[in-house]
Scaffold this active site. Structure first.
Site, PDB file in Angstrom:
ATOM      1  N   ASP A   1      72.523  11.614  52.963  1.00  0.00           N
ATOM      2  CA  ASP A   1      73.808  11.559  52.135  1.00  0.00           C
ATOM      3  C   ASP A   1      73.154  11.874  50.753  1.00  0.00           C
ATOM      4  OD1 ASP A   1      75.678  10.406  50.440  1.00  0.00           O
ATOM      5  OD2 ASP A   1      76.206   8.634  51.994  1.00  0.00           O
TER       6      ASP A   1
ATOM      7  N   LYS B   1     102.104  13.284  58.820  1.00  0.00           N
ATOM      8  CA  LYS B   1     101.326  11.829  58.397  1.00  0.00           C
ATOM      9  C   LYS B   1     101.249  12.263  57.000  1.00  0.00           C
ATOM     10  CE  LYS B   1      96.795  13.822  58.916  1.00  0.00           C
ATOM     11  NZ  LYS B   1      95.364  13.529  59.430  1.00  0.00           N
TER      12      LYS B   1
ATOM     13  N   GLN C   1      83.724   8.076  57.780  1.00  0.00           N
ATOM     14  CA  GLN C   1      84.259   8.657  58.824  1.00  0.00           C
ATOM     15  C   GLN C   1      83.056   9.508  59.560  1.00  0.00           C
ATOM     16  OE1 GLN C   1      87.847  11.348  58.669  1.00  0.00           O
ATOM     17  NE2 GLN C   1      87.870  11.326  56.599  1.00  0.00           N
TER      18      GLN C   1
ATOM     19  N   LYS D   1      86.762  22.369  47.464  1.00  0.00           N
ATOM     20  CA  LYS D   1      85.699  21.640  48.351  1.00  0.00           C
ATOM     21  C   LYS D   1      84.891  22.496  49.096  1.00  0.00           C
ATOM     22  CE  LYS D   1      86.650  17.422  49.879  1.00  0.00           C
ATOM     23  NZ  LYS D   1      87.355  16.325  50.743  1.00  0.00           N
TER      24      LYS D   1
ATOM     25  N   ARG E   1      90.216  11.558  65.586  1.00  0.00           N
ATOM     26  CA  ARG E   1      90.565  13.031  66.151  1.00  0.00           C
ATOM     27  C   ARG E   1      89.780  13.757  65.211  1.00  0.00           C
ATOM     28  NH1 ARG E   1      91.604  15.919  61.549  1.00  0.00           N
ATOM     29  NH2 ARG E   1      93.654  15.587  60.720  1.00  0.00           N
TER      30      ARG E   1
ATOM     31  N   GLY F   1      84.085  18.359  56.026  1.00  0.00           N
ATOM     32  CA  GLY F   1      84.259  17.575  54.726  1.00  0.00           C
ATOM     33  C   GLY F   1      85.401  18.528  53.779  1.00  0.00           C
ATOM     34  N   ALA F   2      85.190  19.880  53.806  1.00  0.00           N
ATOM     35  CA  ALA F   2      85.955  20.645  52.912  1.00  0.00           C
ATOM     36  C   ALA F   2      87.617  20.893  53.654  1.00  0.00           C
ATOM     37  CB  ALA F   2      85.441  22.074  52.779  1.00  0.00           C
ATOM     38  N   ASP F   3      88.431  20.139  53.031  1.00  0.00           N
ATOM     39  CA  ASP F   3      89.952  19.846  53.591  1.00  0.00           C
ATOM     40  C   ASP F   3      90.539  20.234  52.514  1.00  0.00           C
ATOM     41  OD1 ASP F   3      89.321  17.578  52.579  1.00  0.00           O
ATOM     42  OD2 ASP F   3      90.163  16.544  54.314  1.00  0.00           O
TER      43      ASP F   3
END
Length: 337
Positions: free
Chosen positions: A162, A69, A140, A241, A112, A235-237
């Site tokens: 947030d 992807k 997300q 991050k 997912r 979040g850390a991808d």
């Protein structure tokens, strides 16, 4: 050669969270048995702050699918009236190499990703957990929240914070029950939702914490965690991050979706660079817990962490489910290539 093409609208009508969760769990277990591969991540950061990454891999054996992807995240699109998060997913049958589907990647990724966070929480949190903290109220977040409510029906209270736009949490809680019902078919009428504005206080009051932000510095400190807390860090991808204090990893039971990838581009990246952990010293991978190969939580006092950087094969197994359901329901477009 015929191939199924599915739009985002098709996928919204086709995919249901319980089925997505089931597929993600099957991939994690298959990975623990050595039948999943994650090929090297390709990423590019544009000068505008936009991001592009390509993830690919395969799940063999009974799952039998491989592919790739390409995802784009262009924050400036919001001001132009264009989608911020876009992508395309290509799935292939691993027995024949024939393509089975091409489809929108953004919705599948969101579904997912939510499933992954929930699976980690359900496997590693205390069974009597009742309070959840959702850190991040972006696009997300609803998928993480919805999936976790499916997997952990005992949750009674959800706090939302947030740190990048505090008012966002206030707006979020006014519509989230309705959105969960309308967008994901999830009834959260018995859950109490509350906006939080003090991170330390919110962390101290939570049994389960889900993080889904773009942060590049810790938002949650080790000293704030009460014994028994679980964190699913999503979040850390990408490199740089970071959402939680690296010191948490010194004493927590830490699990990855893929240990090597997490120590390279995940929440574990900074602790790994500090020498706190390595792919070899991570407590385990979540698939090993699900398959009964390694224990997850071993006491009520354990702090547990699940770091999910995202495996392309999770998208692919979700795509396989989508194609099968689309054929059964006569949805999507079949094209010849």
């Amino acid at each position: 050669m015929k191939i199924k093409v599915l739009s985002r609208a098709n996928l919204i009508n086709i995919l249901e969270m319980p089925e997505v969760i089931k597929g993600v769990e099957s991939v994690y277990k298959t990975k623990a048995q050595g039948n999943v591969v994650a090929w090297p991540l390709v990423e590019h950061k544009f000068s505008t702050g936009a991001l592009m990454d390509i993830r690919s891999g395969g799940a063999f054996g009974e799952v039998g699918i491989h592919g790739a992807k390409l995802l784009n995240n262009f924050p400036e699109n919001a001001a132009k009236g264009l989608p911020v998060f876009t992508g395309v997913l290509m799935a292939f049958d691993s027995e024949t190499g024939l393509p089975i589907g091409v489809m929108d990647a953004s919705y599948i990724t969101s579904m997912r990703t939510g499933a992954a966070a929930a699976i980690g929480a359900a496997a590693l949190a205390r069974p009597d957990s009742e309070s959840l903290l959702l850190v991040g109220a972006g696009l997300q977040s609803i998928y993480l929240l919805g999936a976790t409510l499916v997997k952990m029906p005992g949750l009674k209270k959800v706090r939302v914070i947030d740190t990048f736009a505090q008012d966002n949490a206030d707006r979020y809680i006014t519509t989230i029950q309705e959105r969960l019902k309308n967008e994901l078919g999830i009834d959260a009428s018995e859950v109490v939702f509350e906006a939080a504005h003090d991170m330390k206080e919110a962390v101290e009051q939570s049994d389960v914490i889900l993080t889904i932000t773009r942060s590049t510095s810790p938002l949650i400190m080790k000293d704030w965690l009460k014994p028994g807390t679980h964190l699913s860090c999503i979040g850390a991808d990408m490199v740089g991050k970071e959402e939680i204090d690296p010191e948490i990893f010194r004493t927590a039971r830490c699990f990855a979706d893929d240990a090597k990838q997490c120590c390279t581009v995940g929440e574990m990246e900074i602790p790994a660079k500090m020498g706190i952990l390595s792919p070899e010293t991570v407590t385990g991978e979540i698939g090993e817990v699900l398959a009964g190969m390694k224990p997850g939580r071993v006491s009520d006092e354990d702090i547990t962490v699940f770091d999910a950087t995202g495996l392309a094969v999770l998208d692919l197994v979700t795509a396989k489910t989508a194609v099968r359901t689309a054929e059964e329901k006569g949805l999507g477009t079949t094209v010849e290539i």
